[in-house]
Design a protein around this motif. Structure first.
Motif, PDB file in Angstrom:
ATOM      1  N   ARG A   1       0.839  -1.206   0.000  1.00 49.66           N
ATOM      2  CA  ARG A   1       0.000   0.000   0.000  1.00 49.66           C
ATOM      3  C   ARG A   1       0.871   1.253   0.000  1.00 49.66           C
ATOM      4  NH1 ARG A   1      -3.818   0.990   4.206  1.00 49.66           N
ATOM      5  NH2 ARG A   1      -2.569  -0.180   5.660  1.00 49.66           N
ATOM      6  N   ARG A   2       1.965   1.238   0.763  1.00 50.73           N
ATOM      7  CA  ARG A   2       2.864   2.391   0.814  1.00 50.73           C
ATOM      8  C   ARG A   2       3.466   2.662  -0.565  1.00 50.73           C
ATOM      9  NH1 ARG A   2       6.325   0.972   4.865  1.00 50.73           N
ATOM     10  NH2 ARG A   2       4.938   1.912   6.379  1.00 50.73           N
ATOM     11  N   LEU A   3       3.835   1.606  -1.271  1.00 48.33           N
ATOM     12  CA  LEU A   3       4.384   1.759  -2.623  1.00 48.33           C
ATOM     13  C   LEU A   3       3.344   2.365  -3.561  1.00 48.33           C
ATOM     14  CD1 LEU A   3       6.584   1.305  -4.763  1.00 48.33           C
ATOM     15  CD2 LEU A   3       5.689  -1.013  -5.041  1.00 48.33           C
ATOM     16  N   LYS A   4       2.099   1.890  -3.490  1.00 46.62           N
ATOM     17  CA  LYS A   4       1.034   2.434  -4.327  1.00 46.62           C
ATOM     18  C   LYS A   4       0.814   3.925  -4.040  1.00 46.62           C
ATOM     19  CE  LYS A   4      -2.000  -1.592  -4.940  1.00 46.62           C
ATOM     20  NZ  LYS A   4      -3.331  -2.127  -4.560  1.00 46.62           N
ATOM     21  N   VAL A   5       0.749   4.267  -2.746  1.00 47.72           N
ATOM     22  CA  VAL A   5       0.520   5.666  -2.363  1.00 47.72           C
ATOM     23  C   VAL A   5       1.671   6.542  -2.828  1.00 47.72           C
ATOM     24  CG1 VAL A   5       0.371   7.237  -0.387  1.00 47.72           C
ATOM     25  CG2 VAL A   5      -1.038   5.175  -0.448  1.00 47.72           C
ATOM     26  N   ASP A   6       2.900   6.103  -2.623  1.00 49.71           N
ATOM     27  CA  ASP A   6       4.060   6.901  -3.043  1.00 49.71           C
ATOM     28  C   ASP A   6       4.091   7.086  -4.556  1.00 49.71           C
ATOM     29  OD1 ASP A   6       4.902   7.246  -0.450  1.00 49.71           O
ATOM     30  OD2 ASP A   6       6.480   5.716  -0.537  1.00 49.71           O
ATOM     31  N   THR A   7       3.757   6.041  -5.292  1.00 53.76           N
ATOM     32  CA  THR A   7       3.731   6.133  -6.754  1.00 53.76           C
ATOM     33  C   THR A   7       2.656   7.100  -7.217  1.00 53.76           C
ATOM     34  OG1 THR A   7       4.545   3.870  -6.947  1.00 53.76           O
ATOM     35  CG2 THR A   7       3.473   4.820  -8.892  1.00 53.76           C
ATOM     36  N   LEU A   8       1.456   6.993  -6.639  1.00 50.96           N
ATOM     37  CA  LEU A   8       0.380   7.911  -7.006  1.00 50.96           C
ATOM     38  C   LEU A   8       0.715   9.343  -6.615  1.00 50.96           C
ATOM     39  CD1 LEU A   8      -2.756   5.774  -6.129  1.00 50.96           C
ATOM     40  CD2 LEU A   8      -2.100   6.613  -8.387  1.00 50.96           C
ATOM     41  N   LYS A   9       1.310   9.513  -5.440  1.00 49.11           N
ATOM     42  CA  LYS A   9       1.681  10.857  -4.985  1.00 49.11           C
ATOM     43  C   LYS A   9       2.665  11.501  -5.961  1.00 49.11           C
ATOM     44  CE  LYS A   9       3.746  10.794  -1.065  1.00 49.11           C
ATOM     45  NZ  LYS A   9       4.190  10.830   0.331  1.00 49.11           N
ATOM     46  N   TRP A  10       3.655  10.739  -6.399  1.00 48.28           N
ATOM     47  CA  TRP A  10       4.635  11.263  -7.361  1.00 48.28           C
ATOM     48  C   TRP A  10       3.955  11.599  -8.690  1.00 48.28           C
ATOM     49  CZ3 TRP A  10       6.178   9.625 -12.180  1.00 48.28           C
ATOM     50  CH2 TRP A  10       7.291  10.285 -12.707  1.00 48.28           C
ATOM     51  N   ALA A  11       3.134  10.664  -9.192  1.00 47.31           N
ATOM     52  CA  ALA A  11       2.486  10.875 -10.488  1.00 47.31           C
ATOM     53  C   ALA A  11       1.552  12.082 -10.454  1.00 47.31           C
ATOM     54  CB  ALA A  11       1.710   9.621 -10.899  1.00 47.31           C
ATOM     55  N   ILE A  12       0.778  12.211  -9.397  1.00 49.55           N
ATOM     56  CA  ILE A  12      -0.165  13.327  -9.275  1.00 49.55           C
ATOM     57  C   ILE A  12       0.586  14.656  -9.218  1.00 49.55           C
ATOM     58  CG2 ILE A  12      -1.868  14.386  -7.733  1.00 49.55           C
ATOM     59  CD1 ILE A  12      -2.642  11.452  -6.952  1.00 49.55           C
ATOM     60  N   SER A  13       1.731  14.666  -8.523  1.00 49.44           N
ATOM     61  CA  SER A  13       2.506  15.915  -8.426  1.00 49.44           C
ATOM     62  C   SER A  13       3.047  16.342  -9.788  1.00 49.44           C
ATOM     63  CB  SER A  13       3.655  15.767  -7.427  1.00 49.44           C
ATOM     64  OG  SER A  13       4.708  14.993  -7.963  1.00 49.44           O
ATOM     65  N   LYS A  14       3.234  15.393 -10.704  1.00 47.50           N
ATOM     66  CA  LYS A  14       3.688  15.721 -12.062  1.00 47.50           C
ATOM     67  C   LYS A  14       2.513  16.101 -12.964  1.00 47.50           C
ATOM     68  CE  LYS A  14       7.746  14.705 -10.754  1.00 47.50           C
ATOM     69  NZ  LYS A  14       8.363  15.755 -10.000  1.00 47.50           N
ATOM     70  N   MET A  15       1.346  15.473 -12.734  1.00 46.63           N
ATOM     71  CA  MET A  15       0.167  15.764 -13.554  1.00 46.63           C
ATOM     72  C   MET A  15      -0.403  17.146 -13.254  1.00 46.63           C
ATOM     73  SD  MET A  15      -1.996  12.269 -13.328  1.00 46.63           S
ATOM     74  CE  MET A  15      -1.272  10.697 -13.705  1.00 46.63           C
ATOM     75  N   ALA A  16      -0.409  17.515 -11.980  1.00 45.78           N
ATOM     76  CA  ALA A  16      -0.989  18.803 -11.559  1.00 45.78           C
ATOM     77  C   ALA A  16      -0.065  19.455 -10.536  1.00 45.78           C
ATOM     78  CB  ALA A  16      -2.383  18.596 -10.982  1.00 45.78           C
ATOM     79  N   PRO A  17       1.099  19.941 -10.990  1.00 47.16           N
ATOM     80  CA  PRO A  17       2.081  20.472 -10.041  1.00 47.16           C
ATOM     81  C   PRO A  17       1.603  21.686  -9.254  1.00 47.16           C
ATOM     82  CG  PRO A  17       2.746  20.927 -12.302  1.00 47.16           C
ATOM     83  CD  PRO A  17       1.554  20.023 -12.366  1.00 47.16           C
ATOM     84  N   LYS A  18       0.769  22.530  -9.851  1.00 44.57           N
ATOM     85  CA  LYS A  18       0.285  23.715  -9.123  1.00 44.57           C
ATOM     86  C   LYS A  18      -0.619  23.316  -7.970  1.00 44.57           C
ATOM     87  CE  LYS A  18       0.649  27.029 -12.870  1.00 44.57           C
ATOM     88  NZ  LYS A  18      -0.075  27.924 -13.766  1.00 44.57           N
ATOM     89  N   LYS A  19      -1.369  22.250  -8.150  1.00 45.16           N
ATOM     90  CA  LYS A  19      -2.321  21.824  -7.134  1.00 45.16           C
ATOM     91  C   LYS A  19      -1.725  20.807  -6.157  1.00 45.16           C
ATOM     92  CE  LYS A  19      -7.136  20.388  -6.745  1.00 45.16           C
ATOM     93  NZ  LYS A  19      -8.346  20.085  -7.512  1.00 45.16           N
ATOM     94  N   TYR A  20      -0.964  19.835  -6.675  1.00 49.37           N
ATOM     95  CA  TYR A  20      -0.482  18.734  -5.847  1.00 49.37           C
ATOM     96  C   TYR A  20       1.043  18.668  -5.716  1.00 49.37           C
ATOM     97  CZ  TYR A  20      -5.259  17.010  -6.288  1.00 49.37           C
ATOM     98  OH  TYR A  20      -6.622  16.888  -6.252  1.00 49.37           O
ATOM     99  N   GLY A  21       1.763  19.577  -6.361  1.00 47.88           N
ATOM    100  CA  GLY A  21       3.215  19.557  -6.276  1.00 47.88           C
ATOM    101  C   GLY A  21       3.718  20.152  -4.965  1.00 47.88           C
ATOM    102  N   ASP A  22       4.986  19.946  -4.710  1.00 47.67           N
ATOM    103  CA  ASP A  22       5.589  20.519  -3.507  1.00 47.67           C
ATOM    104  C   ASP A  22       5.685  22.027  -3.659  1.00 47.67           C
ATOM    105  OD1 ASP A  22       5.935  18.010  -2.382  1.00 47.67           O
ATOM    106  OD2 ASP A  22       7.918  17.746  -3.292  1.00 47.67           O
ATOM    107  N   LYS A  23       5.311  22.717  -2.619  1.00 51.10           N
ATOM    108  CA  LYS A  23       5.387  24.182  -2.620  1.00 51.10           C
ATOM    109  C   LYS A  23       6.736  24.579  -2.005  1.00 51.10           C
ATOM    110  CE  LYS A  23       0.837  24.651  -3.530  1.00 51.10           C
ATOM    111  NZ  LYS A  23       0.522  23.368  -4.052  1.00 51.10           N
ATOM    112  N   VAL A  24       7.465  25.411  -2.693  1.00 49.15           N
ATOM    113  CA  VAL A  24       8.759  25.866  -2.211  1.00 49.15           C
ATOM    114  C   VAL A  24       8.606  27.298  -1.722  1.00 49.15           C
ATOM    115  CG1 VAL A  24      11.161  26.283  -2.800  1.00 49.15           C
ATOM    116  CG2 VAL A  24       9.951  24.369  -3.828  1.00 49.15           C
TER     117      VAL A  24
END
Length: 155
Positions: free
Chosen positions: A105-128
């Motif tokens: 489950r951790r692998l699935k969540v981490d993979t989705l988290k990474w993919a989502i941050s690339k698909m919608a960086p303004k909404k789900y990406g890391d804020k610097v």
């Protein structure tokens, strides 16, 4: 393959539905039966601004769908088995453990988290947030005044 306008609309709506409702990637969808080649699909987008906008919006929605899926994975135990093989001399044993597949489950969540941050960086990406001592750095330039003073040396 030539598509009638009606068939093209039907196929295009299917593709958009798969992206927005199911969160599927375009490469996967275009491998389905009765779908166009990748080149044909992207030609459709080039030919129609409306279709291009629908596709872009479906991709935005896909990020939200995958975000919801990620939360569901994180909060729903996934029962399964792990098999561990050990060998003691010439005897091989298999130890079976049943329980929550937390690592999976951790692998699935981490993979989705990474993919989502690339698909919608303004909404789900890391804020610097660039700060110095807790204060935001001003974007206006500072003015520095330099004055050269000729010292008087007395002998």
């Amino acid at each position: 393959m030539a598509y009638s306008e009606e068939k093209r609309e039907e196929i295009f709506n299917y593709i958009i539905e798969q992206i927005a409702d199911k969160g599927r990637p375009i490469r996967s969808i275009l491998k389905d039966e009765n779908t166009p080649s990748t080149i044909t699909f992207f030609k459709w987008l080039e030919e129609s601004e409306d279709k291009a906008k629908q596709y872009a919006r479906a991709c935005e929605i896909r990020a939200d769908v995958l975000f919801d899926e990620m939360l569901q994975i994180a909060f729903t135990p996934e029962e399964g088995e792990t098999h561990k093989r050990t060998k003691k001399g010439s005897v091989s044993e298999t130890e079976v453990t049943k329980g929550d597949m937390l690592g999976h489950r951790r692998l699935k969540v981490d993979t989705l988290k990474w993919a989502i941050s690339k698909m919608a960086p303004k909404k789900y990406g890391d804020k610097v947030d660039v700060t110095t001592a807790g204060d935001k750095i001003s974007s206006t330039p500072s003015v520095v005044r330099v004055e050269v003073v000729n010292p008087d040396f007395e002998d």
